[in-house]
Each structure stands twice: as C-alpha cells, then as structure tokens.
Write an enzyme that holds these catalytic residues in place. Structure first.
Site, PDB file in Angstrom:
ATOM      1  N   HIS A 114       0.941  -1.219  -0.038  1.00  0.00           N
ATOM      2  CA  HIS A 114       0.136  -0.224   0.016  1.00  0.00           C
ATOM      3  C   HIS A 114       1.059   1.167  -0.016  1.00  0.00           C
ATOM      4  O   HIS A 114       1.600   1.240   0.836  1.00  0.00           O
ATOM      5  CB  HIS A 114      -1.034  -0.051   1.101  1.00  0.00           C
ATOM      6  CG  HIS A 114      -1.949   1.129   1.165  1.00  0.00           C
ATOM      7  ND1 HIS A 114      -3.180   1.096   0.675  1.00  0.00           N
ATOM      8  CD2 HIS A 114      -1.801   2.450   1.701  1.00  0.00           C
ATOM      9  CE1 HIS A 114      -3.613   2.375   0.792  1.00  0.00           C
ATOM     10  NE2 HIS A 114      -2.953   3.314   1.320  1.00  0.00           N
ATOM     11  N   CYS A 115       0.807   2.145  -0.898  1.00  0.00           N
ATOM     12  CA  CYS A 115       1.770   3.187  -1.241  1.00  0.00           C
ATOM     13  C   CYS A 115       0.734   4.316  -0.509  1.00  0.00           C
ATOM     14  O   CYS A 115      -0.007   4.866  -1.362  1.00  0.00           O
ATOM     15  CB  CYS A 115       1.918   3.220  -2.605  1.00  0.00           C
ATOM     16  SG  CYS A 115       3.069   4.760  -2.951  1.00  0.00           S
ATOM     17  N   PRO A 116       1.416   5.013   0.430  1.00  0.00           N
ATOM     18  CA  PRO A 116       0.949   6.253   0.775  1.00  0.00           C
ATOM     19  C   PRO A 116       0.900   7.454  -0.100  1.00  0.00           C
ATOM     20  O   PRO A 116       0.192   8.620   0.084  1.00  0.00           O
ATOM     21  CB  PRO A 116       1.554   6.700   2.276  1.00  0.00           C
ATOM     22  CG  PRO A 116       2.695   5.976   1.952  1.00  0.00           C
ATOM     23  CD  PRO A 116       2.652   4.749   1.224  1.00  0.00           C
ATOM     24  N   GLY A 155      -1.833   6.909  -2.154  1.00  0.00           N
ATOM     25  CA  GLY A 155      -3.110   6.785  -1.661  1.00  0.00           C
ATOM     26  C   GLY A 155      -3.694   5.379  -2.107  1.00  0.00           C
ATOM     27  O   GLY A 155      -4.885   5.605  -2.235  1.00  0.00           O
TER      28      GLY A 155
END
Length: 423
Positions: free
Chosen positions: A167-169, A172
């Site tokens: 999950h890439c912040p 998003g």
C-alpha cells in the site's frame, strides 16, 4: 431508492464521480505528491527553461527544453492518476463462508442431549497447485473467502487485493495486479524527470559561469532557483531512483514487495518465476485483467443464510435406512411414547390386583403400598443403553430400568383407593 455497489461498499475506499473513480482512504496524501511534482516543474519552466530557450536560437531549438519539461510532467501525472484512481485488483468479498468447505470433525465434539456430536470445522488453509508445486493459501475472515495465490488483505483499504505488492501512501492506493505496471512506470518516469530537471539546471549554471568568467559563486547568486532545483532533484533521486532499482529487481525475479519482505529470510523456492525475460514480459506485455467489481451496478442484497447445525454421524441415510433425521430427536420422541405406555400398563395392573385382593387384603399405610407396587410391578423392557437414558441397538428401542422405576413409583403414589375399599 435502490443503492449502488459503491454506496454500500464495506471497504475503506473513497469513490468520486458516482463510483467511476476509486481511491484509498488516504487519498489526501495524493495532493502532497501532486505538489511535489508540479511546483518544482513550474519553478523550472519560469526561472530556467525560459532563459535557456535563447541559448539555442537556430530554428528555435531552445523551446524544446520547455516543451519537453511540460509534456514529461503531464505524462507523469497521467501515470499517477492511473495508479491511484483505478481498482488495483480487489477481490469481491462473499456474504457468507463457502459452504462446500465445511467438514464434520469427530475430534472436536459438543454435548447435545447427552450424546457427543461432531461439530462443524472450517479449514483455515488449503493447498492449490502453482506450476506443479503445492502452495498454501489462507482463509480471510473479513472477506469470507480463500485468498488466491499472491493475494493479501490490505489493512488500510480493508480489501483482499490480487497479487498484492504494497500500500503506497504517496499515491493513496494499494498496488496490485491491475495497477502495478502504471506504478512502476510512474516511479521510473519521475526518476527520469528528476534527472532532466537536474541536468537542465546544471546547464543553465554552466551558461552563467561562462558569462561571468567561470566564477561559480557569481553564477549561483544570479540564479538561486537553479541551485534549489539541483538540490531538490538530487535528494529526490535517492528516493525514486532507489525505488526504481528495487522494483527492477522484483520484476526480474517475479516477486512482490510483500513477498520479498515477508519470505526473504525463509529461503523459499519462488514458484512464480519464469525467467528474467518472461518475468518482464508478464508485467509489461500481458493484457490487464478487467476489474472483478462493477461499482456502479445496482446492489442486490442476498437473504441471510442460517448457519448449518451440528449433526451426529448416525443421521446418515445408510444408518437409518430412509430419510435422515436427528438421533436426539428420535430418542426423545420414541422415549416419551414408551414411558406413557409403561405408566398406563402399571396403573391397569394395580387396579386389577386390588380388585382381586378384595378389601381385606389391602395394605393400610404408604410403606405397604410401595412394597405391593414394587412386588407386583409388570416386567419392564430391559436392554443396554448407550450414551444416554434412551438408546437404540439392532433396530429395537429400549428404556432404562432406573427411568422406568422412577416413573412407576411416581404414578403409583398418586393412586387413590376406591371409597368402598377405604371403608
């Protein structure tokens, strides 16, 4: 009014434009990423590229520096949008567990009606074959499904994502099967954009140095934005450049970020690798699978299904010779009938015995009455019992002696002699 799927979605995603675009719960961080890309490019176009266009005056070749920067930036933003605004490969969750996977386990039993009955067990894992090698997959309690190989449940988005990478912040969104290609292209293109801006800024400093007799400090003082851009791009290259190199290694070995960090120390055999060239072809040259979800479809709620009840092994048709029923229910029903028959038979025999004895032979107290009842009681049905007071052996039903004795004495004590006998 009927609702659509995206309106009742159980994940943590955010939808816009009527469910046409799907983002992660941390979509606000996408604004930060946009600023980190667009602001440096705007500074570059205003303070660097605009002045460099005069250095390549023949045929207006200097305008190419400005055009390349703008077009390249738009390309990077489009890749960012494709990465963050589409379904990464979410697997639709089930409304109930798969019933075909339930098994009766005799080792784990429950006490129902005095009988030990096997309970329903649900296997937490099962094995599937991948390239001829068994791979264990886990059951997801939240989505109520067995995750396909390389699938994992994202705790941030609250979804099971196929070929989950991470999950890439910064975008998003989860990175999975359907957007990994765009994610890598976004990261690698950002790396190239940083190199381009850094190079053009350094070129402008070189031009200024030539104008000031080769003095670096005077050139830097004349164009501080160029110095700031060079420093910013140098720092960014460590991040996006390192990330690009890392994902090149993952693609070549056919791994995901999740698999690399979790199973790296286990020295497992990578059953998904098909060779370096084929691994790259799989990521960049295969057709992206369509989404499994239609977020704009009308939501149709399924009626709730009652959980299956625990049943004994004796309820199978081959044991009962007909329509299967619950063993406990059969015991209680037939047992009650036998008890009523035995009680009615004992009362009739007591009446007949009193009439035959006459008034002179009647006992005069309760102790004598009990002795007469116990002595003259009709023979009961005797047989062995299994597991409970009622049982079945060789097709015949039987009643336990202690149950029959208690019922007989209770009924006999409630008996009242006729009026002429009491006189």
């Amino acid at each position: 009014m009927a609702k659509r799927v995206y309106e009742v979605w159980k994940g943590s995603n955010k939808f816009i434009l009527g469910g046409r675009l799907i983002f992660g719960p941390d979509a606000r961080s996408l604004l930060v990423t946009l600023l980190l890309i667009t602001v440096p490019v705007i500074i570059f176009c205003v303070f660097v590229a605009r002045h460099l266009r005069h250095e390549f005056s023949p045929h207006n070749a200097g305008y190419a520096i400005l055009v390349v920067a703008i077009v390249f930036t738009i390309y990077v933003l489009v890749l960012l949008f494709l990465t963050s605004a589409r379904d990464p490969g979410i697997i639709p969750r089930n409304s109930h567990p798969p019933e075909e996977e339930f098994r009766y386990d005799a080792s784990v039993s429950a006490d129902i009606g005095g009988r030990q009955t096997p309970t329903l067990q649900f296997p937490r894992t099962k094995e599937v074959m991948v390239n001829g090698i068994p791979v264990r997959v886990k059951y997801c309690d939240t989505c109520m499904l067995y995750r396909p190989p390389r699938c994992s449940h994202c705790s941030i988005c609250n979804n099971c994502v196929e070929r989950f990478d991470h999950h890439c912040p910064w975008v998003g969104q989860c990175i999975g099967l359907r957007n990994y290609r765009y994610f890598f292209m976004f990261v690698s293109s950002s790396t190239l954009l940083c190199i381009y801006v850094f190079s053009m800024s350094a070129l402008y400093i070189k031009v200024l140095m030539d104008d000031h007799g080769g003095k670096l400090l005077k050139a830097m003082k004349e164009s501080p934005p160029s110095v700031i851009l060079m420093a910013y791009c140098f720092i960014s290259l460590w991040f996006v450049g390192g990330l690009t190199g890392f994902h090149l290694y993952l693609i070549g070995s056919n791994q995901t970020t999740y698999e690399n960090f979790r199973y790296r120390a286990d020295n497992r055999v990578n059953v998904y690798s098909q060779g370096c060239v084929n691994n790259f072809l799989e990521v960049f040259c295969t057709k992206i699978k369509p989404s499994r979800n239609n977020f704009r479809a009308i939501f149709q709620e399924e009626p709730p299904r009652p959980p299956p009840l625990p049943v004994t092994r004796e309820v199978e048709a081959e044991d009962l010779g007909g329509d299967p029923r619950s063993k406990v229910e059969d015991d209680l029903e037939i047992g009650e009938d036998l008890l009523k028959i035995s009680q009615r038979r004992n009362i009739e025999e007591i009446d007949e015995d009193i009439r035959s004895r006459g008034s002179s032979g009647l006992p005069h107290n309760s102790a004598e009455i009990d002795s007469v009842l116990n002595a003259d009681r009709a023979p009961t049905i005797r047989a062995e019992t299994r597991h409970s007071s009622w049982g079945r052996r060789s097709g015949s039903w039987e009643i336990a002696p202690d149950v029959l004795a208690n019922s007989t004495v209770t009924e006999s004590r409630s008996y009242v002699a006729p009026k002429e006998a009491r006189q």
